[in-house]
Design an enzyme around this catalytic site. Structure first.
Site, short mmCIF file in Angstrom:
data_model
loop_
_atom_site.label_atom_id
_atom_site.label_comp_id
_atom_site.label_asym_id
_atom_site.label_seq_id
_atom_site.Cartn_x
_atom_site.Cartn_y
_atom_site.Cartn_z
CB SER A 193 70.41 89.09 -21.62
OG SER A 193 69.16 88.55 -21.98
CG HIS A 200 71.14 90.13 -25.94
ND1 HIS A 200 71.68 89.98 -27.20
CD2 HIS A 200 70.44 88.98 -25.72
CE1 HIS A 200 71.36 88.81 -27.70
NE2 HIS A 200 70.58 88.19 -26.82
CG ASP A 220 67.35 87.18 -25.07
OD1 ASP A 220 67.97 86.86 -26.10
OD2 ASP A 220 67.89 87.30 -23.96
CG MET A 245 62.43 83.80 -25.94
SD MET A 245 62.62 83.05 -24.31
CE MET A 245 64.36 83.36 -24.01
CG HIS A 293 68.76 86.36 -29.84
ND1 HIS A 293 69.09 85.53 -28.78
CD2 HIS A 293 68.66 85.53 -30.93
CE1 HIS A 293 69.18 84.29 -29.20
NE2 HIS A 293 68.92 84.26 -30.49
CG MET A 341 65.88 83.03 -29.49
SD MET A 341 66.21 82.78 -27.73
CE MET A 341 66.01 84.46 -27.14
CG MET A 366 72.11 80.70 -29.30
SD MET A 366 71.81 82.20 -28.31
CE MET A 366 70.97 81.48 -26.89
CG ASP A 379 72.63 84.95 -25.27
OD1 ASP A 379 72.65 84.84 -24.03
OD2 ASP A 379 71.61 85.25 -25.90
N GLY A 380 74.69 82.97 -23.13
CA GLY A 380 74.20 81.83 -22.37
C GLY A 380 75.17 81.34 -21.31
N GLY A 381 74.81 81.48 -20.06
CA GLY A 381 75.62 80.93 -18.98
C GLY A 381 76.92 81.66 -18.73
N GLY A 389 73.22 87.85 -18.60
CA GLY A 389 71.89 88.08 -18.05
C GLY A 389 71.87 88.00 -16.55
CB SER A 390 71.21 85.12 -14.28
OG SER A 390 70.05 84.68 -14.95
#
Length: 234
Positions: A21, A46, A48, A50, A80, A82, A151, A189-191, A211-212
Site C-alpha cells: 500500500s 494498492h 488508497d 481518501m 481503493h 475511500m 478492512m 487490508d490493515g495491520g 503498508g507500514s
C-alpha cells in the site's frame, strides 16, 4: 473463537499476492518506491484514495495514478476508493490507468450500477467492507464481484493495529465465495505484518495488502517480500 482454516489442498492451489500500500511510501520519490517494491517481488500496487469526507483523511487522486503510469509502472494498480460519491472517481481513475477499482457500499447510492460502471470502463470491480459492515450487501452481487476487500482496521489512516474480531468475518466470506463457486478474490487490508500474514493465508486470503510492514523498512524490501513469498510458497 474457532477459526475455520481453508483446506491444505485449496491453499496449495491458490495463488497468493502481495500488494504494497503506497499510502505508507515516501511520496518524495514515489515512482522509485513503487519500482523498488515491484522489483522485490510485489504482485500489484494498492492505491488508497481518501477524501476527508467518507474517511477523516486526505490522500491522493487520479493525477498520482496517472503519474505512476507515465513513470513506467505497468504492474496492476488496485485503487481503493475511500470516498463518497464514487461514480465520477471511477471514470477518472479508469482513465488514469487503474486496473482494479474497489469502493465501499455505503459510498454508493446504487452498488450494482457502480460495479457495472467499473466494468464498462475496463477495470476489475470490488467491494470494500469495513469491520462493522454487514455481509448482506454481497447477496446479489456474486457474478459481478472480482474482489472483496475486507478492512481489518477502520479506514482512514495507515499504521493501525489489526482488529482481531475481523478474523471470523474473513473466514465467513471465504466460505461464501467457495459456496457460490465464485471467481471473486479475497483481499485483506490493515495491520498486516510478518507476525500475522500466515494465519490470514490459512483463512483463505488471496491478496495481502501490506503498508507500514514493508515501507517502514526502506532498503530491505527485497528481504521482507522474499520472506513472505517463500513462506506462502511453502
Amino acid at each position: 473463537m474457532v477459526i475455520a482454516f481453508a483446506t491444505r489442498e485449496k491453499m496449495k492451489n491458490r495463488i497468493h499476492s502481495i500488494a504494497p500500500s503506497i499510502l505508507a511510501a515516501d511520496f518524495a520519490c514515489l515512482g522509485e518506491e513503487v519500482e523498488a517494491v515491484l522489483a522485490a517481488g510485489a504482485d500489484l500496487i494498492h492505491f488508497d484514495v481518501m477524501d476527508n469526507h467518507y474517511v477523516p483523511n486526505l490522500s491522493m487522486g487520479p493525477m498520482v495514478c496517472k503519474s505512476l503510469r507515465t513513470y513506467g509502472i505497468d504492474a496492476p494498480i488496485d485503487v481503493h476508493l475511500m470516498a463518497s460519491p464514487v461514480d465520477n472517481l471511477v471514470v477518472s481513475f479508469a482513465q488514469a490507468g487503474a486496473s482494479h477499482i474497489t469502493f465501499h457500499p455505503e459510498a454508493s447510492q446504487h452498488i450494482d450500477r457502480t460495479l457495472d460502471l467499473i466494468h464498462e470502463n475496463g477495470c476489475k470491480a470490488g467491494i470494500a467492507l469495513n469491520p462493522a459492515t454487514p455481509l448482506n450487501c454481497l447477496e446479489y452481487l456474486w457474478q459481478k464481484l472480482d474482489l472483496i476487500l475486507v478492512m481489518s482496521v477502520n479506514p482512514g489512516f495507515g499504521g493501525q493495529k489489526f482488529i482481531p474480531a475481523v478474523v471470523d468475518k474473513i473466514a465467513t466470506i471465504r466460505k461464501l465465495i467457495d459456496i457460490h463457486n465464485s471467481h471473486t478474490l479475497l483481499a485483506v487490508d490493515g495491520g498486516i505484518n510478518l507476525d500475522n500474514y500466515i494465519d490470514l493465508v490459512k483463512l483463505g486470503v488471496d491478496i495481502l495488502v501490506v503498508g507500514s510492514a514493508i515501507f517502514n523498512y526502506r532498503g530491505k524490501y527485497q528481504s521482507i517480500i522474499s520472506k513472505m513469498k517463500q513462506s506462502l510458497t511453502e
